[in-house]
Each structure stands twice: as C-alpha cells, then as structure tokens.
Design a protein around this motif. Structure first.
Motif, PDB file in Angstrom:
ATOM      1  N   ARG A  49     -19.809  16.929   4.806  1.00 50.07           N
ATOM      2  CA  ARG A  49     -19.403  18.274   5.233  1.00 50.07           C
ATOM      3  C   ARG A  49     -17.948  18.583   4.921  1.00 50.07           C
ATOM      4  NH1 ARG A  49     -21.589  16.322   9.760  1.00 50.07           N
ATOM      5  NH2 ARG A  49     -19.700  16.686  10.980  1.00 50.07           N
ATOM      6  N   ALA A  50     -17.308  17.773   4.104  1.00 51.60           N
ATOM      7  CA  ALA A  50     -15.937  18.065   3.697  1.00 51.60           C
ATOM      8  C   ALA A  50     -15.916  19.305   2.805  1.00 51.60           C
ATOM      9  CB  ALA A  50     -15.333  16.877   2.955  1.00 51.60           C
ATOM     10  N   GLU A  51     -14.816  20.064   2.891  1.00 48.11           N
ATOM     11  CA  GLU A  51     -14.672  21.276   2.092  1.00 48.11           C
ATOM     12  C   GLU A  51     -13.352  21.221   1.334  1.00 48.11           C
ATOM     13  OE1 GLU A  51     -15.042  24.764   4.437  1.00 48.11           O
ATOM     14  OE2 GLU A  51     -17.024  24.274   5.228  1.00 48.11           O
ATOM     15  N   ILE A  52     -13.471  21.244   0.004  1.00 44.46           N
ATOM     16  CA  ILE A  52     -12.289  21.192  -0.848  1.00 44.46           C
ATOM     17  C   ILE A  52     -12.262  22.482  -1.655  1.00 44.46           C
ATOM     18  CG2 ILE A  52     -11.102  19.945  -2.682  1.00 44.46           C
ATOM     19  CD1 ILE A  52     -12.565  17.422  -1.740  1.00 44.46           C
ATOM     20  N   GLY A  53     -11.236  23.303  -1.398  1.00 47.65           N
ATOM     21  CA  GLY A  53     -11.192  24.611  -2.032  1.00 47.65           C
ATOM     22  C   GLY A  53     -10.721  24.588  -3.460  1.00 47.65           C
ATOM     23  N   GLY A  54      -9.848  23.639  -3.799  1.00 45.21           N
ATOM     24  CA  GLY A  54      -9.309  23.588  -5.148  1.00 45.21           C
ATOM     25  C   GLY A  54      -9.910  22.453  -5.951  1.00 45.21           C
ATOM     26  N   GLU A  55      -9.157  21.976  -6.901  1.00 49.73           N
ATOM     27  CA  GLU A  55      -9.605  20.905  -7.787  1.00 49.73           C
ATOM     28  C   GLU A  55      -9.722  19.587  -7.025  1.00 49.73           C
ATOM     29  OE1 GLU A  55      -7.889  18.475 -11.702  1.00 49.73           O
ATOM     30  OE2 GLU A  55      -6.853  20.239 -10.902  1.00 49.73           O
ATOM     31  N   THR A  56     -10.725  18.801  -7.412  1.00 53.28           N
ATOM     32  CA  THR A  56     -10.916  17.463  -6.865  1.00 53.28           C
ATOM     33  C   THR A  56     -10.832  16.465  -8.000  1.00 53.28           C
ATOM     34  OG1 THR A  56     -12.382  18.319  -5.152  1.00 53.28           O
ATOM     35  CG2 THR A  56     -12.431  15.950  -5.537  1.00 53.28           C
TER      36      THR A  56
END
Length: 783
Positions: free
Chosen positions: A282-289
């Motif tokens: 359920r992690a949310e990463i808005g930009g680049e990973t």
C-alpha cells in the motif's frame, strides 16, 4: 580570531584528536573564523575558581544540575560572546535533563554549538522547545539513552558524525528546520515514530546497529539515507515523504517496512541491499522510483503499492518472493535484467505506461494473471524457469516476447493482445497454453519452438498470424480457433499431433513446406488454403472446407478427406496414395499426370481390400466395398474432368471389381457371373486386348475341338486319326475356325456331325466378340 578573553584553559585543536572529548568523530572540522592565530579554539566560558569551566571539567568533579544551570545561564546571557553562536565545543556532560520547557539563546540568529561534546549520562529533552538560530551536535558522543519525546526543535539541527551508544527516542518530535544525521552511529534502538521533519532530514552514511523506527514520521522536504546501514529491522510504515526519499546504496541487514508509506517526490533505492524482507504494501510513490541494481535477500511485498512516476528495477536481484499483486505503475517501469530467485507475482497489476522485463530471469515462476499492460510490454530475451501464468492479462499496446525462454509451463489463457504481439524465436520448453486468447492485431511466432504441447484452442487471431518455421515438438492444438486475418505456417514443423479441428481460417492461409504428419483438420474452414509442398501424411481433413485449396507437390499419403470439400482444388503433383476419399466433393479439382493415387502402382484406393494400405473402418457396420466404389467413382470423374482417360479407365475398372466382389459376398451369383464374364472378356469394356485375347482363345479352342467331330475337306473327313497327319489336320481345323469365327464361310471346309453345332456357336461368339471389340475401341475413342 578568538571569540573573547575567557580564562578557561581548555582548547580544541582540530589537528590533535586528544583534545576532543569524542572518540568516534572521525575528524574535526571547524570554521577558521572561530580559531585563534594558533589554529585552535579556546573556550570562552568562565572557569570560576578553577582552571576549567564547568563544561570541560571531568564529570566526576561536577554536579549535573550545576552544569545544567550553567548551560542554561550561558544560553540566556548569550555568554557575552557577541558572536553568532554559543559554543560548548568538546564539553563533557553527565546526565542532561533541562527542567525548563524551553531552551534557546539570547538571539534568534544565535545558534547552540555542542560539537564534539560528550554526554556520559542520559539525555532527556521531552516536551521541550528548542529555539535558536541553529543546533549543532557534530561529532557528539552520547554514552547513554537519548530521550527527546514530544520535543520541538525550531532550529536547523546537525548531528553529523555523532555517536549514540544507547537507545534513541525522538518520538512525536518536530524539526522545524533541516535535520542532519549524516554519518551518525546508532548503537541501540532508534525511534523517530510520528516525528515531523518540516524541511527534510539527512541520514546519509548513518549506521543503525539496533532497530530503527520511523513509523508515521513525516518529512516535509527531502529525506536522504544514502549509504546508510541498518543492521536490524527498520520500519517506515505510514511515513510521509513530502519531497524525495533517497536510500541510494543503503544496506539493510534485516527486514525493512514501508507499509502505507507515501513519497510525493522520487524514491531512490539505487544499489540498495536488503538482506531481509522489504514490505511496500500500500505504499504510494508519486514520483520516480529507482531500484537500479538493488539486491533483495528476502521477500518483497508491494501488494496494492502505487508508483506514480517511472519505476526502475533494472538489474535488481530478488532473492525471495516478489509480490507486486494489484500494484499500480503509473509511469514507465523497467525490470530489465532483473533476477527473481523466488516466485514473482504481478497478478492484477496495472502498468499504465511501458513495462520492460527484457532479459529478466524468473527462476521460480511468474504470476501475471489479470495484469493490465496499457503501454508497451517488453519481455524480450526474458527467461522463465518456473511456471508462468498470464491468465486473463490484457496487453493494450505491443507485447514483445522475442527470444524469450519459457522453461516451465506457460499459460496465456484468456489473454487479450489488443496490439501487435511478438514471439519470434521464443522457446517454450514445457507446455504452453493460449486457449481462449485473443490477438486483435498482428501476431508473430516466427521460428518459435514449442518443445512440448502447445494449446491454442478457441484462440482468436483477428490480425495477421506469422507462424513461419515454427517447431511444435509436442501436440499442437488449434481446435475451434478463429483466424480472421491472413495466417501462415509456411515451413512449420509439427513433430507431434497437430489439431486444427473446426478451426476457421477466414483469410489467406499457408502451410507451404510444413510438416503436418498425422495432423487433424477435421471440419476446419481452409478455403483457398495453400499446402504446396507440405508433408501431411496421415492428416485428417474430414468434412473440411478446402475449396480452391492448393496442394501442389504435397504429400497426402493416408490422408482422410471423407466428406471434405475439395472443389476447384489444385492437386498438381500431389501424392494421395492411400487417402480416404469417400464422400469427398472434388468437382473441378485440378490434377495432372504427376498426381499420385497409389504410389505402389496398383491404382487402388484405401478402402480396396487388395490395397497396400490398411483400412480400419470407423464403425463395425461400415462397408468398405461401398466406400471403395464411391471413392473410385470420385476418382474416375476427377480424371475425366482433367482429360486423363487411362487413369479414368483404371478407376472405372477398380470400381467394377468392387461391385463384382460385393455381388459375390451378397450371394448375387447371376450378377456376379455376368460381372465375372465381363471382366474376363472385355475388362468391363476397357480392354481391347482382352477381347483380342478372348477371340484368340475361342478360335484356338474351336480349332482343337473340330477334329474330334470331323471336318470334310476335298472329299475327305479330317479327324485326329486321318492319314494326312495331326499337323495338317490342325492346320485345316484352324483355318476353318478362323473363317467361321469371322463369318466369312468360304464353304471349302465343312463341319460334320456335332462339329456343325460347334461351328454355329463359334459364329455367334465371333459376331459378339467382334462387336465388343468395336464397342471397346469406340468407348476409348470417346474419351
């Protein structure tokens, strides 16, 4: 360059480590403007009655409360230093627990500098507000527990190179400015739970020897943990990163969790190492990973995770299971050259942009069932060592599997390929399932290898299908498949059973030069299909629609065409030896002299009991003679339409042979006798030589019989006992037999007694045989 004229004898020489209170700072860096002419810093604080101020005396010679009072007093008075900081460099403290709820300096621009100090006792700043221009703990050594629960630090804070030997609790604290923990060493458990870093935090190079807890921490700016080392479990669950989250080359010796964590900026784990499990559920990463070359020793759980920007896992190594089920990748995702030693799960995952797994290796199976690929999907040169499951997946853009290797069972059941699909040179070492799959655009399987069974039952190919030179080592099943566009299997090899039963080829289809031994095309729609040069020995085309199909130079030995439609088919040079042709509609089909119906040269069909090809009836009640007659009639008609009279006559004779045999088996002896006689004398009207032979036999036999009854010649009666001799008697008898047979009747030789009856019969036989000879020649002439 000195700050004041204090008389404390302590000085700190950056080049002399023995002058520092800290043993672990590594190196000492001080600004030149706080050093005197000798390059040292001298303590400005009042020593009182001794040589050293309270902050530099040994702890056992001071009272903790008195030292704390002096510390607070120095801050309130700003110590009269008149500079930009109140400095306690190299100071030594015992227990440090201010009783005030506020710690600050006399001016907002004045910082507190405790660099290279040593705290031998516990430090407690709970419920405390620190308000200063800055707070520096560079190189500080904390010997015991540090408890800063619910504190607020409004100044920029630096703990660079600090050492925390005991547990650290910064729970529910708030850093109003930047917080730096670069190269810190945490010997015990660390808690930053629910702590807020308004302007970000830096933990680059930090070492966490105990558990690290950042649960529900908030980072208003960037949070960097580059090259940090976590030896025990680390938790960032529900943490909020307002800027970038950087963990470049960080190492985790145990489990690390980012459950429900959120990153508004980029998340960089490039070359990071996680020996335990990584939990991104359920992690949310808005930009680049960025997980480039990251190493995961345990399981990775990214269930329901959201990656808003591009996600890079290039060359990443997953030692345990990789769970990305129901994850959402909003940008380009790259798992190229990644290795998955454990099971990899991407079931129901959404890839909104291009997804690359090129050269990736899946050692223990890959599950991508119901995954949605909305951009290009690249699995070129990927290796799937275990079972692979794409069941129910959907590819909206190009799906590329060129040169991929599937060592275990692969399932593409119910998969929808909405754009071009590429499986060129792909190797399937185990069973491959594509049943109910839909290919809406061009599908390419050029030179693909299916070592075991390949199942395309009910698959739909709405665009072109290129299966040139494909190798099917096991069973190949295309039953009820629907191919709307053009399809080519040119040069394909089917080593096992190939089944296209009830398949519908609605566009142009080619099997030229294909190996189709024992293939099944029963009830298939193959109108206009091209089988030139194909080897289809034993293939089943029963009830197939093969109008206008081309079988030029194809080998169809023992093939089954019962009730198939071969109208207008091209059979030039085709080998149909032993083929089942009962009920075949073969009108207007084209054959030539190279077309073979019996390579053994006997011209017998499969149903003929005397055929070299064994016929096993489909049912006990099946009548092979009836089928043989029907097949011969079909071939007879085919040869007639293609102006091949000799072949037509041969198949007519074979049909009559079957009729004669059937009459014998049915006990129809009268009809059988007529058929027998017709075969004996005229070969059912097809052999003038049999008529000639019958004529010769009749003439010779009669010539041998006449002397038994007597012939009158020249006034003498000629018999075998006549004095003229046997030779002369037979010569006269033969002469008389010839003229009698031909009804010439010169009268110079006359029959005597019963010889007259024989002569009458010979005359009748001669007239009949001569008429039959004329009939046979006329029949052949009309052909």
């Amino acid at each position: 360059m000195s700050e004041s004229g204090g008389t404390c004898s302590y000085f700190l020489d950056p080049d002399e480590p023995e002058t520092w209170s800290s043993e672990t700072a590594g190196e000492c860096r001080l600004d030149d403007d706080i050093l005197d002419d000798n390059g040292v810093w001298r303590c400005p604080h009042d020593p009182g009655d001794g040589e050293l101020c309270p902050f530099h005396r040994p702890v056992d010679e001071t009272d903790d409360d008195e030292v704390l009072d002096a510390f607070l007093e120095a801050l309130d008075a700003d110590s009269g230093v008149g500079g930009d900081a109140v400095r306690f460099l190299g100071a030594t403290f015992g227990a440090f627990s201010p009783y005030d709820d506020r710690i600050g300096t006399g001016g907002d621009d004045v910082s507190i500098d405790l660099s290279y100090a040593e705290f031998e006792g516990c430090v407690s700043l709970s419920n405390t507000v620190v308000d200063a221009g800055g707070l520096r703990f560079v190189g500080v050594d904390f010997g015991e527990k540090v408890d800063v629960w619910n504190a607020e630090v409004r100044a920029a804070t630096s703990f660079r190179n600090a050492t925390f030997r005991g547990d650290v609790e910064w729970e529910r604290c708030q850093f109003g400015d930047t917080a730096t923990f670069r190269n810190c060493t945490f010997g015990g458990a660390v808690t930053f739970s629910e702590t807020g870093f308004d302007d970000g935090a830096t933990f680059d190079g930090a070492e966490f020897h105990g558990p690290a807890d950042f649960e529900r921490a908030t980072f208003g700016g960037d949070a960097t943990f580059d090259y940090a080392r976590f030896e025990c479990p680390a938790a960032f669950d529900d943490a909020a990163f307002g800027g970038d989250a950087r963990f470049k080359a960080a190492s985790y010796g145990a489990d690390v969790g980012f459950v429900a964590a959120s990153v508004d900026g980029t998340a960089k784990f490039r070359k990071a190492t996680v020996e335990g499990d990584l939990d991104l559920e359920r992690a949310e990463i808005g930009g680049e990973t960025d997980f480039f070359m990251a190493t995961f020793g345990g399981d990775v759980d990214a269930l329901f995770a959201t990656f808003g920007g591009s996600a890079g896992f290039l060359s990443a190594a997953f030692g345990g299971s990789a769970e990305f089920k129901k994850a959402d990748f909003g940008g380009h995702v790259d798992f190229g050259k990644a290795t998955f030693d454990g099971p990899a799960a991407f079931g129901e995952t959404t890839f909104d942009a291009r997804a690359s797994f090129a050269k990736a290796t899946f050692e223990d199976g890959a599950h991508l069932g119901s995954a949605a690929f909305r951009g290009e999907a690249d699995f070129a040169k990927a290796t799937f060592a275990g079972r692979t499951d794409f069941r129910g997946a959907r590819f909206e853009d190009t799906a590329e599997f060129d040169f991929a290797t599937f060592e275990g069972r692969s399932r593409f059941v119910d998969v929808v390929f909405a754009s071009e699909t590429k499986f060129s040179d792909t190797v399937f070492d185990a069973e491959a399932e594509f049943w109910d799959a839909t290919f809406e655009e061009r599908a390419t399987f050029f030179k693909a290898e299916f070592q075991e069974d390949a199942d395309f039952e009910r698959a739909k190919f709405e665009g072109k299908l290129n299966a040139k030179r494909v190798t099917f080592g096991g069973e190949a099943t295309f039953d009820a498949a629907e191919l709307t566009g053009d399809a080519t299997f040119a040069g394909a090899t089917f080593d096992g059973a190939a089944s296209f039963s009830a398949a519908r080829f609605l566009g142009a289809v080619s099997f030229t030069e294909a190996e189709l031994v024992d293939s099944d095309f029963a009830d298939a729609t193959l109108t206009g299909g091209n089988f030139d040069g194909a080897n289809a020995r034993g293939a089943v085309f029963r009830e197939a629609q093969l109008e206008r199909a081309s079988f030029g130079d194809a080998v169809l030995e023992r093939a089954d065409f019962e009730r198939a439609k071969l109208s207008n088919a091209d059979l030039f040079g085709t080998d149909l030896s032993g083929a089942r042709l009962y009920g075949t509609r073969i009108g207007d089909a084209a054959i030539d002299t190279e077309t073979t119906f019996d390579r053994h040269g006997d011209g017998r069909c499969r149903y003929d009991p005397r055929s070299a090809y064994e016929y096993a009836p489909d049912a006990p009640e099946s009548d092979p003679l009836r089928k043989a007659m029907a097949a011969y009639q079909t071939l007879e008609k085919l040869c007639r339409e293609n102006a091949l009279p000799d072949a037509e006559a041969r198949f007519f004779v074979r049909r009559q042979d079957m009729l004669r045999r059937q009459r014998r088996e049915n006990g129809e002896w009268g009809r059988w006798l007529r058929s027998w006689a017709s075969n004996l004398v005229v070969r059912y009207g097809e052999s003038p030589w049999r008529v000639v032979g019958s004529t010769a036999v009749a003439v010779v036999v009669c010539a041998l019989l006449y002397p038994l009854f007597g012939l009158r010649a020249g006034g003498e009666i000629l018999t075998y006992a006549s004095p003229v001799g046997v030779v002369d008697t037979l010569a006269e008898s033969l002469y008389f037999s010839v003229v009698t047979f031909t009804t010439l009747g010169y009268g110079d030789v006359q029959p005597v007694g019963y010889a007259r009856i024989l002569a009458t019969l010979e005359t009748i036989a001669g007239s009949a045989l001569l008429a039959l000879l004329v009939f046979v020649f006329g029949r052949r002439a009309t052909r």
